[in-house]
Design an enzyme around this catalytic site. Sequence first.
Site: not given
Length: 195
Positions: A56, A73-75, A111
């Site tokens: 991203k 961000a990512d989860q 993250a």
Amino acid sequence: MHAIRMKLILGSASRYRQAVLQGVGYQFDVVPPHIDEKAIRSDDHYELPLLLARAKADALAPQVGKDVLLITADQVVVCNHALHEKPRNAMEAKAYLARYGRGHPAETVSALVVTNTSTGERAEGADIAKVHYGTIPDAVVEEFVREGDPFSKAGGFEVQSPILRPYLKAVEGAEDSVMGMPLGLLDRLITKVSL
């Protein structure tokens, strides 16, 4: 909260992340990334959100211009060694919730990547929290899938949901991390790349 002199852009369409940042007074613009998340895979569930957050950042950094701190961000959720991303349908959402109710904690792996577009510096990291639920009755699962918001959140649950909250036993870690925006980690990353 870190004092920021640069423009702040959140590279995420998540209303949960936006709410966490707004709740502590961050001023920011939102520029959602457009990447094919399913094209990025890893056998390591704990590495996957960092790979996605990096992708991203790579996609958005050229678009947002200079003098910007870009947060991507990512989860994902890991439960009993299984990867739980956003549920694809009601059946998958119900299966996730049933698993949590059988005593398997939902580990949220959040993250973050912070990029200083002026210097090209990037700092990244991940934070893990564990959410423990008691047995969630089938009727409650049905209600949450029908009226809650299981399809927009990794793991298909919402820790703040009034429907699920009575069955929440414990959270190991910070709720902002469970919501996908660990503020302690964010502050450390911003400090690393700020001018």
